[in-house]
Design a protein around this motif. Structure first.
Motif, short mmCIF file in Angstrom:
data_model
loop_
_atom_site.label_atom_id
_atom_site.label_comp_id
_atom_site.label_asym_id
_atom_site.label_seq_id
_atom_site.Cartn_x
_atom_site.Cartn_y
_atom_site.Cartn_z
N THR A 20 -13.42 46.10 113.98
CA THR A 20 -13.47 45.92 115.59
C THR A 20 -13.01 47.13 116.02
O THR A 20 -14.12 46.86 117.35
CB THR A 20 -12.22 44.95 115.79
OG1 THR A 20 -11.18 45.75 116.00
CG2 THR A 20 -12.47 43.72 115.26
N ASN A 23 -17.20 48.82 116.32
CA ASN A 23 -18.09 47.49 117.36
C ASN A 23 -17.25 48.32 118.79
O ASN A 23 -18.66 48.32 119.34
CB ASN A 23 -17.14 46.59 116.83
CG ASN A 23 -17.65 46.01 115.93
OD1 ASN A 23 -18.51 46.20 114.74
ND2 ASN A 23 -17.70 44.48 114.88
N CYS A 26 -19.22 51.79 118.87
CA CYS A 26 -20.46 51.58 119.37
C CYS A 26 -20.91 50.77 120.49
O CYS A 26 -21.95 51.20 121.43
CB CYS A 26 -21.11 50.47 118.56
SG CYS A 26 -21.36 50.85 116.61
N TRP A 45 -16.95 54.58 110.49
CA TRP A 45 -17.61 53.00 109.23
C TRP A 45 -17.33 53.71 108.19
O TRP A 45 -17.08 52.47 107.25
CB TRP A 45 -18.64 53.36 110.14
CG TRP A 45 -19.00 51.97 109.39
CD1 TRP A 45 -19.04 50.24 109.62
CD2 TRP A 45 -20.37 51.82 108.22
NE1 TRP A 45 -20.24 50.01 108.44
CE2 TRP A 45 -20.41 51.06 108.00
CE3 TRP A 45 -20.52 53.28 107.87
CZ2 TRP A 45 -21.79 50.54 106.38
CZ3 TRP A 45 -21.53 53.14 106.73
CH2 TRP A 45 -22.24 51.77 106.38
N SER A 91 -21.13 44.10 109.03
CA SER A 91 -21.39 43.79 110.44
C SER A 91 -21.48 44.85 111.45
O SER A 91 -22.57 45.07 112.07
CB SER A 91 -21.08 42.17 110.29
OG SER A 91 -21.02 40.89 109.60
N SER A 92 -20.38 45.45 110.88
CA SER A 92 -20.67 46.49 111.83
C SER A 92 -21.39 47.29 111.69
O SER A 92 -22.04 48.11 112.65
CB SER A 92 -18.76 47.58 111.20
OG SER A 92 -18.39 45.88 112.00
N LEU A 95 -24.29 47.59 113.86
CA LEU A 95 -24.41 47.49 114.88
C LEU A 95 -25.08 49.10 114.60
O LEU A 95 -24.90 49.79 115.73
CB LEU A 95 -23.17 47.49 115.76
CG LEU A 95 -22.84 45.63 115.63
CD1 LEU A 95 -21.31 45.63 116.02
CD2 LEU A 95 -24.23 45.13 116.61
N SER A 238 -18.50 34.43 116.74
CA SER A 238 -20.44 34.87 117.27
C SER A 238 -21.48 35.15 116.47
O SER A 238 -22.64 35.47 116.72
CB SER A 238 -19.71 36.70 116.06
OG SER A 238 -18.21 36.98 116.37
#
Length: 306
Positions: A20, A23, A26, A45, A91-92, A95, A238
């Motif tokens: 998080t 994210n 980003c 990351w 998922s990160s 991004l 999400s």
């Protein structure tokens, strides 16, 4: 804590919480701070990916290799926690890939993210099969652990969100790097949406099971496990919002907004009750430390006898 069959599973929340932060870098820090923030986010990351893989592989193996036999009736959905970290990190990664200026760096970030997604989601689905068997044979968990029935929403919601975001990243990056065929990026994007929609639909099943279990219990005591409401529901929100962004559908956008508002309301309420428990000193409980004290007492008795 690592040797405890239940408490050790919560180590898997570390890469999820770290993701998080990645994210938000980003979304907020990179646009505001520029080049160095982009490199720093990519480095964070990578560290998060290493931690996620380590927990996803080591903690289930430690559970398998314990000397004490694990009963199916004692299983809870917290077994999912060390596994879901890889799906969240994947998922990160989608991004992070979107903010990297070097197409090759972005490509390898997407590829590694697909590997992380492939490690976490199939393993989570297998654990969910075992958990469904546990619920069928030994009924719903006791009131103290009833919140854990929401945890299967986490890998499904985050897995669907990750599949769609990775497909979107592949659509943009594959043509720049001449990866596979000319239409490969479009295929990955379409397949990502299909997989995301299927996982979202499967999440409806577990959302019903979880809601029905909570409704049947009616009243159950507050404990630190109530935080288990937030991440699974947030991950499902999400996924819902991402489907609404990809489709010209007001239904998914409105539904995603409603679920998101529910998550915010839950976060506020649980934070207030948790803060009250922290001030009173009654909220935190560590069974692994209680077991340690019991073992120390046993060792002390043995030494006295000798």
């Amino acid at each position: 804590m690592i040797t405890h069959p239940t408490q050790s599973m919560f180590i898997g929340t570390l890469p999820m919480g770290f993701a998080t932060i990645v994210n938000m870098f980003c979304f907020v820090c990179v646009p505001a701070w520029g080049e160095w923030a982009r490199d720093f986010t990519w480095a964070m990351w990578i560290i998060d990916a290493v931690i996620a893989v380590t927990t996803a592989l080591s903690l289930p193996f430690l559970l398998m290799s314990r000397r004490d036999e694990t009963q199916l009736s004692s299983m809870t959905a917290v077994w999912l926690l060390p596994i879901v970290g890889t799906v969240v990190t994947a998922s990160s990664g989608a991004l992070v890939a979107e903010i990297l200026p070097n197409p090759q760096h972005a490509l390898w970030t997407v590829i590694v993210s697909y590997v992380l997604w492939g490690i976490g989601l199939p393993l989570a689905l297998m654990v969910m099969v075992i958990y469904l068997q546990r619920l069928t044979l030994h009924k719903i968990p006791p009131k103290a652990m009833i919140v854990s029935v929401f945890l299967p929403l986490g890998p499904l919601g985050q897995g669907g969100f990750g599949a769609m975001r990775l497909g979107k990243a592949a659509q943009a990056i594959f043509p720049k790097t001449n990866t596979l065929e000319d239409i490969s990026g479009q295929v990955f994007y379409s397949m990502g949406f299909l997989v995301g929609l299927i996982l979202w639909s499967f999440g409806l099943v577990w959302l019903f099971f979880a809601s029905a279990s909570i409704a049947r219990c009616k009243k159950f005591p507050f404990n630190i496990g109530w935080w288990g409401f937030l991440f699974p529901t947030g991950a499902y929100a999400s996924c819902t919002c991402q489907i609404g962004a990809e489709l010209p559908s007001a239904f998914f956008r409105i539904l995603g907004t409603i679920i998101t508002l529910c998550v915010v309301a839950l976060w506020i309420a649980i934070s207030m009750v948790t803060l009250k428990g922290v001030m009173a000193g009654t909220i935190f409980h560590a069974p692994c430390l209680a077991d340690l004290r019991a073992k120390e007492k046993e060792r002390g008795v043995v030494v006295k006898v000798v």
